[in-house]
Design an enzyme around this catalytic site. Sequence first.
Site, PDB file in Angstrom:
ATOM      1  N   ASN B 391      37.767  41.495  35.194  1.00  0.00           N
ATOM      2  CA  ASN B 391      38.353  41.755  36.502  1.00  0.00           C
ATOM      3  C   ASN B 391      38.057  43.178  36.955  1.00  0.00           C
ATOM      4  OD1 ASN B 391      39.851  41.977  38.804  1.00  0.00           O
ATOM      5  ND2 ASN B 391      41.780  41.331  37.922  1.00  0.00           N
ATOM      6  N   ASP B 392      38.724  44.142  36.350  1.00  0.00           N
ATOM      7  CA  ASP B 392      38.589  45.518  36.824  1.00  0.00           C
ATOM      8  C   ASP B 392      37.141  46.026  36.795  1.00  0.00           C
ATOM      9  OD1 ASP B 392      41.304  45.671  37.276  1.00  0.00           O
ATOM     10  OD2 ASP B 392      41.737  46.326  35.234  1.00  0.00           O
ATOM     11  N   VAL B 393      36.367  45.545  35.837  1.00  0.00           N
ATOM     12  CA  VAL B 393      34.992  46.051  35.716  1.00  0.00           C
ATOM     13  C   VAL B 393      34.082  45.520  36.818  1.00  0.00           C
ATOM     14  CG1 VAL B 393      35.185  46.365  33.230  1.00  0.00           C
ATOM     15  CG2 VAL B 393      34.290  44.214  34.133  1.00  0.00           C
ATOM     16  N   THR B 394      34.626  44.611  37.677  1.00  0.00           N
ATOM     17  CA  THR B 394      33.822  44.103  38.788  1.00  0.00           C
ATOM     18  C   THR B 394      34.383  44.577  40.124  1.00  0.00           C
ATOM     19  OG1 THR B 394      35.183  42.128  39.075  1.00  0.00           O
ATOM     20  CG2 THR B 394      33.382  41.977  37.502  1.00  0.00           C
ATOM     21  N   ALA B 432      44.533  47.210  34.830  1.00  0.00           N
ATOM     22  CA  ALA B 432      44.812  48.476  35.486  1.00  0.00           C
ATOM     23  C   ALA B 432      45.838  48.301  36.598  1.00  0.00           C
ATOM     24  CB  ALA B 432      43.527  49.071  36.044  1.00  0.00           C
TER      25      ALA B 432
END
Lengths: 138, 464
Positions: B391-394, B432
């Site tokens: 999720n956050d890494v995209t 996050a």
Amino acid sequence: MSEDLMQQAIDLANRARDLSDDAAALARETARISSDSGLVEAVGPSPLITGLTVFILAIFVGYYVVWRVTPALHSPLMGVTNAISSVIIVGALIAAGTGDFGFSEIMGFIAVTLASVNIFGGFLVTHRMLSMFKKKQK
Amino acid sequence: MSYNLAAFFYLIASVCFILALRGLSHPESSRGGLRFGIAGMVIAVITTLFIMPQVNFVLILLGIIVGGAIGTVIAIRIQMTALPQLVAAFHSLVGLAAVLVAAAAFYNPAAYGIGVPGDIKTASLIEMAIGAAIGAITFTGSIVAFAKLQGLVSGKPVVFAMQHWLNLALGILAVILIIWMVAGQSATAFWLLVLLTLVLGVLIIIPIGGADMPVVISMLNSYSGWAAAGIGFTLGNNLLIITGALVGSAGAILSYIMCKGMNRSFISVILGGFGGESAAAGAGDGEQRSYRQGAADDAAFLMRNAEKVIIVPGYGMAVAQAQHALREMADLLKGEGVEVKYAIHPVAGRMPGHMNVLLAEANVPYDEVFEMDEINREFAETDVAFVIGANDVTNPSAKSDPASPIYGMPVLDVEKAQNVLFVKRSMASGYAGVDNPLFYMDQTMMLLADAKKMCEDIVKALEA
């Protein structure tokens, strides 16, 4: 008569104890003198400086070697470093195997066991990981 | 065996360890490297047994057999998804062993040639104290990390008022205890120091949250190395010093890479609190935004007709154990002539390289798996980006929204793909606590289901 003998025996025992105390003190003194970086080692650098030299150089070796590790193998890297840091077993062996059996030996024995868990477990799990990395079959 | 000869063999063992790390520069050379590592360990142990004046083989063998058996069983049984916990647990053992060896050296210094009880060389005492202190921090810190990863305690950061001042005060107290111990040869001071640093280890790790786990694991890896080096100084053993330095710098580099992958400073990770309630305040403006939801059939249709699919796995894939079903799906697509690649973000998963191991476990060839920097520009020419459990890494707001808590974090350019398929259990935000605008973009289709179930359904749809 017998009281005399008794008294003599007690005196003797006391003197023997004093003597053994003296001997122990002497032994301690010798150990201190021989282990202090006194006359013999005065020529070279102290063990601390030698160790520090090795330590700093090894950090540089580690720095350059680890930066070359491919990111795909970062998990196996942790496995290997984990296994080799258990080389602390060297210190544990010396403590465990003095031939006596006291507090230090128990500490050493437990440390040997813990380090062994790590050595066997660490290398084996790394082996499992690495054996899974395969190339594309053409 | 003379001490010089022993030192020579220790040197050989050190070189073996360096070669073991060197081998990891490529998967092909890594297995050979591992053999060097094992050889180094065998040499180290045998050499030590030879220089000992008398050896209590029974006790030593018992320790090695019991420990070795436990380690072997654990290593064989452990699931690859549980690797982060395992590594944390192993780190704790190194830490504890360091404490115990330091204690043994304190009570029986003659065995190591560093003095007699009550009269240990000052330098050795200082080194011993530092080794024991770092070891104790590693021990309890790793236990906390293990408990968080295993889900025994909440992965959320634990923060309280004056936390960092408390840690600082304890740190200063530790230094005072070291001075007391060295000046007074005091066993009381030694044990107080151990006790204090055990507590400190817990306090250092509890404020660090789940998403920062890759940094924590690397950091503890580093600590275990420094602890070993500290003991090496105490015993005047170069092998321990070298190995400790290697491990210490390896862990430090990994920590650095992980921090960079999140665009966070090491200090801010250490201070912790990230991913807790405070960070969640940055999420969304509260309004309900619309998104497109799809089913397995839609996903199968899209991907079957694509030329190129890039799969972006994250921790969710590991949790759902979806890697095998995912690989099956990829195989079917490849069978239909679709080009399939995998893109890995540096901090995907809960430890460095976690995703690579899971994909390798599912028989994904390593030359189909790419690091972020290698593959990021390819998203623009990709038909379908298949995000599974990440999720956050995209999150594109890391690039565009300076107000976002993750602003500046390097992310995968998933939004540049023609279509984005997003496998996710629910619309909740990531670790996050940040909303992901990618969900609401026109080209995105949300596949709301368990990752494994969804992959299996897509496989069925592809086979139909």
